[in-house]
Design a protein around this motif. Sequence first.
Motif, PDB file in Angstrom:
ATOM      1  N   GLY A   1     -30.980   1.826  18.236  1.00 63.98           N
ATOM      2  CA  GLY A   1     -32.333   2.068  17.744  1.00 63.98           C
ATOM      3  C   GLY A   1     -32.931   0.871  17.042  1.00 63.98           C
ATOM      4  O   GLY A   1     -32.449  -0.253  17.127  1.00 63.98           O
ATOM      5  N   SER A   2     -33.985   1.117  16.282  1.00 65.94           N
ATOM      6  CA  SER A   2     -34.725   0.032  15.645  1.00 65.94           C
ATOM      7  C   SER A   2     -34.276  -0.189  14.205  1.00 65.94           C
ATOM      8  O   SER A   2     -33.679   0.692  13.568  1.00 65.94           O
ATOM      9  CB  SER A   2     -36.226   0.333  15.660  1.00 65.94           C
ATOM     10  N   LEU A   3     -34.602  -1.364  13.690  1.00 64.85           N
ATOM     11  CA  LEU A   3     -34.317  -1.673  12.289  1.00 64.85           C
ATOM     12  C   LEU A   3     -35.078  -0.725  11.374  1.00 64.85           C
ATOM     13  O   LEU A   3     -34.568  -0.321  10.326  1.00 64.85           O
ATOM     14  CB  LEU A   3     -34.702  -3.128  12.005  1.00 64.85           C
ATOM     15  N   ALA A   4     -36.290  -0.339  11.761  1.00 61.38           N
ATOM     16  CA  ALA A   4     -37.081   0.585  10.943  1.00 61.38           C
ATOM     17  C   ALA A   4     -36.348   1.903  10.737  1.00 61.38           C
ATOM     18  O   ALA A   4     -36.287   2.440   9.620  1.00 61.38           O
ATOM     19  CB  ALA A   4     -38.440   0.829  11.593  1.00 61.38           C
ATOM     20  N   VAL A   5     -35.767   2.446  11.809  1.00 60.60           N
ATOM     21  CA  VAL A   5     -35.033   3.717  11.707  1.00 60.60           C
ATOM     22  C   VAL A   5     -33.806   3.553  10.825  1.00 60.60           C
ATOM     23  O   VAL A   5     -33.519   4.400   9.970  1.00 60.60           O
ATOM     24  CB  VAL A   5     -34.640   4.209  13.113  1.00 60.60           C
ATOM     25  N   ARG A   6     -33.082   2.443  10.999  1.00 60.83           N
ATOM     26  CA  ARG A   6     -31.862   2.244  10.224  1.00 60.83           C
ATOM     27  C   ARG A   6     -32.136   1.937   8.757  1.00 60.83           C
ATOM     28  O   ARG A   6     -31.258   2.109   7.907  1.00 60.83           O
ATOM     29  CB  ARG A   6     -31.017   1.123  10.837  1.00 60.83           C
ATOM     30  N   LEU A   7     -33.351   1.496   8.441  1.00 58.45           N
ATOM     31  CA  LEU A   7     -33.701   1.252   7.042  1.00 58.45           C
ATOM     32  C   LEU A   7     -34.281   2.483   6.358  1.00 58.45           C
ATOM     33  O   LEU A   7     -34.042   2.718   5.171  1.00 58.45           O
ATOM     34  CB  LEU A   7     -34.719   0.110   6.953  1.00 58.45           C
TER      35      LEU A   7
ATOM     36  N   VAL B   1     -31.313 -10.534   9.660  1.00 60.25           N
ATOM     37  CA  VAL B   1     -32.384 -11.474   9.306  1.00 60.25           C
ATOM     38  C   VAL B   1     -32.156 -12.830   9.975  1.00 60.25           C
ATOM     39  O   VAL B   1     -33.095 -13.447  10.494  1.00 60.25           O
ATOM     40  CB  VAL B   1     -32.490 -11.628   7.779  1.00 60.25           C
ATOM     41  N   LYS B   2     -30.908 -13.293   9.986  1.00 63.30           N
ATOM     42  CA  LYS B   2     -30.615 -14.579  10.628  1.00 63.30           C
ATOM     43  C   LYS B   2     -30.912 -14.525  12.125  1.00 63.30           C
ATOM     44  O   LYS B   2     -31.462 -15.479  12.696  1.00 63.30           O
ATOM     45  CB  LYS B   2     -29.153 -14.962  10.384  1.00 63.30           C
ATOM     46  N   GLY B   3     -30.561 -13.409  12.769  1.00 60.54           N
ATOM     47  CA  GLY B   3     -30.848 -13.279  14.197  1.00 60.54           C
ATOM     48  C   GLY B   3     -32.335 -13.225  14.483  1.00 60.54           C
ATOM     49  O   GLY B   3     -32.818 -13.823  15.458  1.00 60.54           O
ATOM     50  N   ILE B   4     -33.084 -12.528  13.635  1.00 58.58           N
ATOM     51  CA  ILE B   4     -34.543 -12.474  13.792  1.00 58.58           C
ATOM     52  C   ILE B   4     -35.139 -13.870  13.690  1.00 58.58           C
ATOM     53  O   ILE B   4     -35.998 -14.260  14.491  1.00 58.58           O
ATOM     54  CB  ILE B   4     -35.152 -11.540  12.724  1.00 58.58           C
TER      55      ILE B   4
ATOM     56  N   VAL C   1     -42.559 -10.645   5.153  1.00 54.47           N
ATOM     57  CA  VAL C   1     -42.683  -9.222   4.835  1.00 54.47           C
ATOM     58  C   VAL C   1     -41.475  -8.459   5.362  1.00 54.47           C
ATOM     59  O   VAL C   1     -40.947  -7.556   4.698  1.00 54.47           O
ATOM     60  CB  VAL C   1     -43.995  -8.648   5.418  1.00 54.47           C
ATOM     61  N   LEU C   2     -40.996  -8.817   6.545  1.00 55.25           N
ATOM     62  CA  LEU C   2     -39.833  -8.145   7.134  1.00 55.25           C
ATOM     63  C   LEU C   2     -38.575  -8.401   6.308  1.00 55.25           C
ATOM     64  O   LEU C   2     -37.738  -7.498   6.132  1.00 55.25           O
ATOM     65  CB  LEU C   2     -39.635  -8.636   8.567  1.00 55.25           C
ATOM     66  N   ILE C   3     -38.427  -9.618   5.769  1.00 52.30           N
ATOM     67  CA  ILE C   3     -37.284  -9.917   4.899  1.00 52.30           C
ATOM     68  C   ILE C   3     -37.331  -9.051   3.650  1.00 52.30           C
ATOM     69  O   ILE C   3     -36.319  -8.457   3.237  1.00 52.30           O
ATOM     70  CB  ILE C   3     -37.268 -11.417   4.522  1.00 52.30           C
ATOM     71  N   LEU C   4     -38.520  -8.937   3.029  1.00 54.55           N
ATOM     72  CA  LEU C   4     -38.651  -8.111   1.833  1.00 54.55           C
ATOM     73  C   LEU C   4     -38.359  -6.645   2.143  1.00 54.55           C
ATOM     74  O   LEU C   4     -37.724  -5.947   1.352  1.00 54.55           O
ATOM     75  CB  LEU C   4     -40.055  -8.268   1.242  1.00 54.55           C
ATOM     76  N   GLU C   5     -38.835  -6.174   3.280  1.00 55.56           N
ATOM     77  CA  GLU C   5     -38.570  -4.787   3.680  1.00 55.56           C
ATOM     78  C   GLU C   5     -37.071  -4.552   3.853  1.00 55.56           C
ATOM     79  O   GLU C   5     -36.532  -3.512   3.437  1.00 55.56           O
ATOM     80  CB  GLU C   5     -39.302  -4.473   4.978  1.00 55.56           C
ATOM     81  N   THR C   6     -36.385  -5.514   4.462  1.00 58.36           N
ATOM     82  CA  THR C   6     -34.952  -5.381   4.720  1.00 58.36           C
ATOM     83  C   THR C   6     -34.159  -5.349   3.420  1.00 58.36           C
ATOM     84  O   THR C   6     -33.179  -4.605   3.294  1.00 58.36           O
ATOM     85  CB  THR C   6     -34.465  -6.547   5.601  1.00 58.36           C
ATOM     86  N   LEU C   7     -34.568  -6.125   2.423  1.00 61.23           N
ATOM     87  CA  LEU C   7     -33.836  -6.202   1.159  1.00 61.23           C
ATOM     88  C   LEU C   7     -34.183  -5.059   0.206  1.00 61.23           C
ATOM     89  O   LEU C   7     -33.339  -4.630  -0.581  1.00 61.23           O
ATOM     90  CB  LEU C   7     -34.115  -7.544   0.477  1.00 61.23           C
ATOM     91  N   THR C   8     -35.413  -4.583   0.245  1.00 56.50           N
ATOM     92  CA  THR C   8     -35.837  -3.549  -0.705  1.00 56.50           C
ATOM     93  C   THR C   8     -35.708  -2.135  -0.147  1.00 56.50           C
ATOM     94  O   THR C   8     -35.645  -1.181  -0.914  1.00 56.50           O
ATOM     95  CB  THR C   8     -37.304  -3.768  -1.116  1.00 56.50           C
ATOM     96  N   GLY C   9     -35.705  -1.997   1.168  1.00 53.24           N
ATOM     97  CA  GLY C   9     -35.684  -0.668   1.767  1.00 53.24           C
ATOM     98  C   GLY C   9     -37.018   0.031   1.690  1.00 53.24           C
ATOM     99  O   GLY C   9     -37.124   1.216   2.012  1.00 53.24           O
TER     100      GLY C   9
END
Length: 637
Positions: A412-418, A438-441, A520-528
């Motif tokens: 699935g997507s990163l959005a679902v897993r977050l 994040v490194k892969g992105i 913004v995607l990095i912040l979303e990944t770290l903050t949830g």
Amino acid sequence: MAPSGAPWVPIIFIIINIIMINHLVVPSSAASETELLLKFKESLQDNNKLSSWNESSSPCGEKSHWVGVLCYNGKIWGLKLENMGLKGTVDVYSLKELSNLRTLSFMNNDFEGSWPEFHALIGLKTLYISNNKFSGEIPGETFQGMQWLKKLHLSNNQFTSSIPTSLILLPRLMELRMENNKFTGNIPKLSQKTLKSFNVANNRLHGQIPATLSHMPPSSFAGNEGLCGAPLEACPSNKPSTISIVVVAVVVGVAVIVIVLVIFMLNRRKQQSSASLENPASTPQRKSHAKDLDDASVRSASSASTHSRRGDTMKLTFIKDDREKFDLTELLRASAEILGSGCYSSSYKASMGNGPMMVVKRFKAMNNVGREEFQEHMRRIGRLKHPNLLPLVAYYYRREEKLLVTDFVQNGSLAVRLHAYQGLGQPSLDWPTRLKIVKGIAKGLEFLYREMPSLIAPHGNLKSSNVLLTESFEPLLNDYGLAPVVNQELAHDIMSIYKSPEYVQNGRVTKKTDVWTLGVLILETLTGKFPANFLHQGKSKEEDLPKWVLSISPEEWPNKVFDKEMGSTRNSDGEMVKLLKIGLGCCEADMDKRWDLKEAVEKIQEVKERENDDDFYSTYSEADMKSRRGLSDEINF
């Protein structure tokens, strides 16, 4: 008197020095413009026609003889370099620093190659590059930020692909000359009331001329055999012609004959079966021959029926030959599961029997795109190959809708897993996994910038729902490179780049806009936390992520900012803070302060899972953070 007057001497000298310093400001600025023009000159070949450009004088001085330089109030206002046989590279980024530059003309020279990034010169009012040898594609979003452009002359070059749809966004457009090129596809629906001069003659355009251009003279559209509608001849109606009626009648007649033949052979076979029961003397050889004939008839009828039903309109176009082929009918027959549905696109998972599971994405926001433009762009996307890009498998073109087919990605997507992992009974993503993602992105985005340099925003729609995860949690970027084929009038509601500060404030998209979405995607990944920028077309009243993070003291980030479900490993807090700062550097509202992609990727790859350094907060002092928070209050992200 001398003694009493002596104390005034230093004051006089001070006043004289102040006057001299004030007068020296202008030459300093003029020297800067001199350096910029000389740097631009160096990028040209056969530039001896610009021998008057030299360091011995300033471009706009009183006795200046710099050929082709137009000045106003001591500043460079324009360049008129025509009929000089100039060649080489147009160094747009040297010209970009000329803040007062408003007109540019390179007509009647020998420039060649792809479109220079003239769109970086957002203050231009006129751009003339007719009668050169420029070629290739002009990206669809090229003119988005050029709000002041009034006159654009591109005629007598070798430009291909479709006419950029972003031309419809130029509110002051008065003249558009594009004749004698190789443009294909439809004419965009230009509706500017300011447009007085328009010419697209002698290209390869097709389709109906927009009603808003019907008042233009017929000569403006001459030499395009596929164009129709006022002021040219009316487009053919949809009523079937006599020839098409005859063809249909013949096809139906043949089908009827085949069906009758099949019925006849089946009845004959049935009679032979009955006779064989009554007369066992029938030879095996005769039975075998009858069976072969019957099978051949059935196969022939099946083939004719299938061809009649499907035709070319049901064919999917596959990007590579090494994939298992199927057509649209098979795809439609497959068991399907809806993955997501919105106003402009829908996604479905299709199970192809014993074959692979595919994802079909149906787009409703591309119906202004011509067939040739769409196919060429899909081929361009299909050539991209990288471990962090989801490959395009196939596509389908119909005027009303477009389909893109990709492989199904199990995780699935990163959005679902977050944001929805608990509801699906899945574990949260830990810190090492999020860092890996994040490194892969970043690697995938860097590859897109390298392979698609002509696009202003090579991804254009980078967000967590467009990052898919493999079984090993390797990220795959999806929906990349689609900005040129999305309707410009709908793009701001669909694509993440149009939520950026530069577009919201100034209607601009730049090479750093994808970097903002990465931040913004990095912040979303770290903050949830889900970015408010992407909710409700960017009109959410919730506080956006960058502003929220900056409102909290760095010392409190580990406790108040990071997603509690992410956890941490021994000595990992410092590295998590480093990545958070990189995210803030990427989504800086001021583009001049925002990192470029190369710098961001290098910094991201330097982040480790853990480190022994305890000085986590050395980059931003408390005073610096207060200053940044104050800036955020003034500029709404």
